[in-house]
Write a protein that holds these residues in place. Structure first.
Motif, PDB file in Angstrom:
ATOM      1  N   LYS A 158       0.612  -1.335   0.131  1.00  0.00           N
ATOM      2  CA  LYS A 158       0.107  -0.007  -0.003  1.00  0.00           C
ATOM      3  C   LYS A 158       0.806   1.151  -0.054  1.00  0.00           C
ATOM      4  O   LYS A 158       2.051   1.258   0.719  1.00  0.00           O
ATOM      5  CB  LYS A 158      -0.898   0.382   1.080  1.00  0.00           C
ATOM      6  N   CYS A 159       0.351   2.312  -0.837  1.00  0.00           N
ATOM      7  CA  CYS A 159       0.926   3.572  -0.454  1.00  0.00           C
ATOM      8  C   CYS A 159       0.863   4.225   0.502  1.00  0.00           C
ATOM      9  O   CYS A 159      -0.141   4.289   1.248  1.00  0.00           O
ATOM     10  CB  CYS A 159       0.402   4.567  -1.756  1.00  0.00           C
ATOM     11  N   ALA A 160       1.855   4.629   1.313  1.00  0.00           N
ATOM     12  CA  ALA A 160       1.880   5.262   2.865  1.00  0.00           C
ATOM     13  C   ALA A 160       1.114   6.560   2.719  1.00  0.00           C
ATOM     14  O   ALA A 160       0.343   6.670   3.794  1.00  0.00           O
ATOM     15  CB  ALA A 160       3.348   5.287   3.351  1.00  0.00           C
ATOM     16  N   ASP A 161       1.097   7.348   1.668  1.00  0.00           N
ATOM     17  CA  ASP A 161       0.331   8.480   1.637  1.00  0.00           C
ATOM     18  C   ASP A 161      -1.107   8.269   1.734  1.00  0.00           C
ATOM     19  O   ASP A 161      -2.004   8.811   2.484  1.00  0.00           O
ATOM     20  CB  ASP A 161       0.805   9.658   0.902  1.00  0.00           C
ATOM     21  N   CYS A 162      -1.701   7.400   0.653  1.00  0.00           N
ATOM     22  CA  CYS A 162      -2.861   7.319   0.325  1.00  0.00           C
ATOM     23  C   CYS A 162      -3.650   6.239   0.803  1.00  0.00           C
ATOM     24  O   CYS A 162      -4.823   6.079   0.965  1.00  0.00           O
ATOM     25  CB  CYS A 162      -3.033   7.189  -1.159  1.00  0.00           C
ATOM     26  N   GLU A 163      -2.617   5.301   1.493  1.00  0.00           N
ATOM     27  CA  GLU A 163      -3.438   3.867   2.146  1.00  0.00           C
ATOM     28  C   GLU A 163      -4.124   3.391   0.996  1.00  0.00           C
ATOM     29  O   GLU A 163      -5.371   2.695   1.429  1.00  0.00           O
ATOM     30  CB  GLU A 163      -4.153   4.385   3.212  1.00  0.00           C
ATOM     31  N   THR A 202       1.439   0.487  -9.007  1.00  0.00           N
ATOM     32  CA  THR A 202       1.100   1.829  -9.279  1.00  0.00           C
ATOM     33  C   THR A 202       0.076   2.246  -8.326  1.00  0.00           C
ATOM     34  O   THR A 202      -0.935   1.322  -8.138  1.00  0.00           O
ATOM     35  CB  THR A 202       0.228   2.226 -10.775  1.00  0.00           C
ATOM     36  N   CYS A 203       0.184   3.239  -7.587  1.00  0.00           N
ATOM     37  CA  CYS A 203      -1.066   3.926  -6.554  1.00  0.00           C
ATOM     38  C   CYS A 203      -2.037   4.447  -7.373  1.00  0.00           C
ATOM     39  O   CYS A 203      -1.718   5.331  -8.374  1.00  0.00           O
ATOM     40  CB  CYS A 203      -0.268   4.832  -5.673  1.00  0.00           C
ATOM     41  N   PRO A 204      -3.310   4.051  -7.403  1.00  0.00           N
ATOM     42  CA  PRO A 204      -4.534   4.620  -7.891  1.00  0.00           C
ATOM     43  C   PRO A 204      -4.761   5.949  -7.634  1.00  0.00           C
ATOM     44  O   PRO A 204      -5.355   6.392  -8.422  1.00  0.00           O
ATOM     45  CB  PRO A 204      -5.402   3.474  -7.418  1.00  0.00           C
ATOM     46  N   GLU A 205      -4.275   6.492  -6.627  1.00  0.00           N
ATOM     47  CA  GLU A 205      -4.740   7.893  -5.756  1.00  0.00           C
ATOM     48  C   GLU A 205      -3.629   8.878  -6.364  1.00  0.00           C
ATOM     49  O   GLU A 205      -4.005   9.831  -7.065  1.00  0.00           O
ATOM     50  CB  GLU A 205      -4.765   7.703  -4.407  1.00  0.00           C
ATOM     51  N   CYS A 206      -2.198   8.649  -6.056  1.00  0.00           N
ATOM     52  CA  CYS A 206      -1.385   9.557  -6.500  1.00  0.00           C
ATOM     53  C   CYS A 206      -0.729   9.421  -7.797  1.00  0.00           C
ATOM     54  O   CYS A 206       0.055  10.215  -8.364  1.00  0.00           O
ATOM     55  CB  CYS A 206      -0.454   9.889  -5.475  1.00  0.00           C
ATOM     56  N   GLY A 207      -0.773   8.010  -8.288  1.00  0.00           N
ATOM     57  CA  GLY A 207      -0.103   7.713  -9.440  1.00  0.00           C
ATOM     58  C   GLY A 207       1.360   7.433  -9.310  1.00  0.00           C
ATOM     59  O   GLY A 207       2.010   7.240 -10.331  1.00  0.00           O
TER      60      GLY A 207
HETATM   61 ZN   LIG Z   1      -0.506   7.184  -3.341  1.00  0.00          ZN
END
Ligand SMILES: [Zn+2]
Length: 56
Positions: free
Chosen positions: A22-27, A44-49
């Motif tokens: 998981k992306c630490a910023d967006c979870e 790829t993080c679906p939130e921040c890309g």
């Molecule tokens: Zn992210």
């Protein structure tokens, strides 16, 4: 582009209780793109890309 290993070490990524990256910023759980011509999977993080390469 960072590797997932480096992302984990830098606390940009973490693993949840199910072992998913998981992306630490967006979870958000990272999406996986497999390119048969490459030696790594693209995460790829679906939130921040933000993208990471996941060596196979
Ligand atoms: Zn992210």
């Amino acid at each position: 582009m960072k590797s997932t290993r480096k992302g984990l070490r830098d606390d940009d990524l973490f693993k949840d209780t199910y072992g998913r990256l998981k992306c630490a910023d967006c979870e958000k759980v990272l999406k996986t793109t497999t390119d048969p011509d490459e030696l790594f999977d693209l995460r790829t993080c679906p939130e921040c890309g933000t993208q990471y390469k996941d060596l196979r």
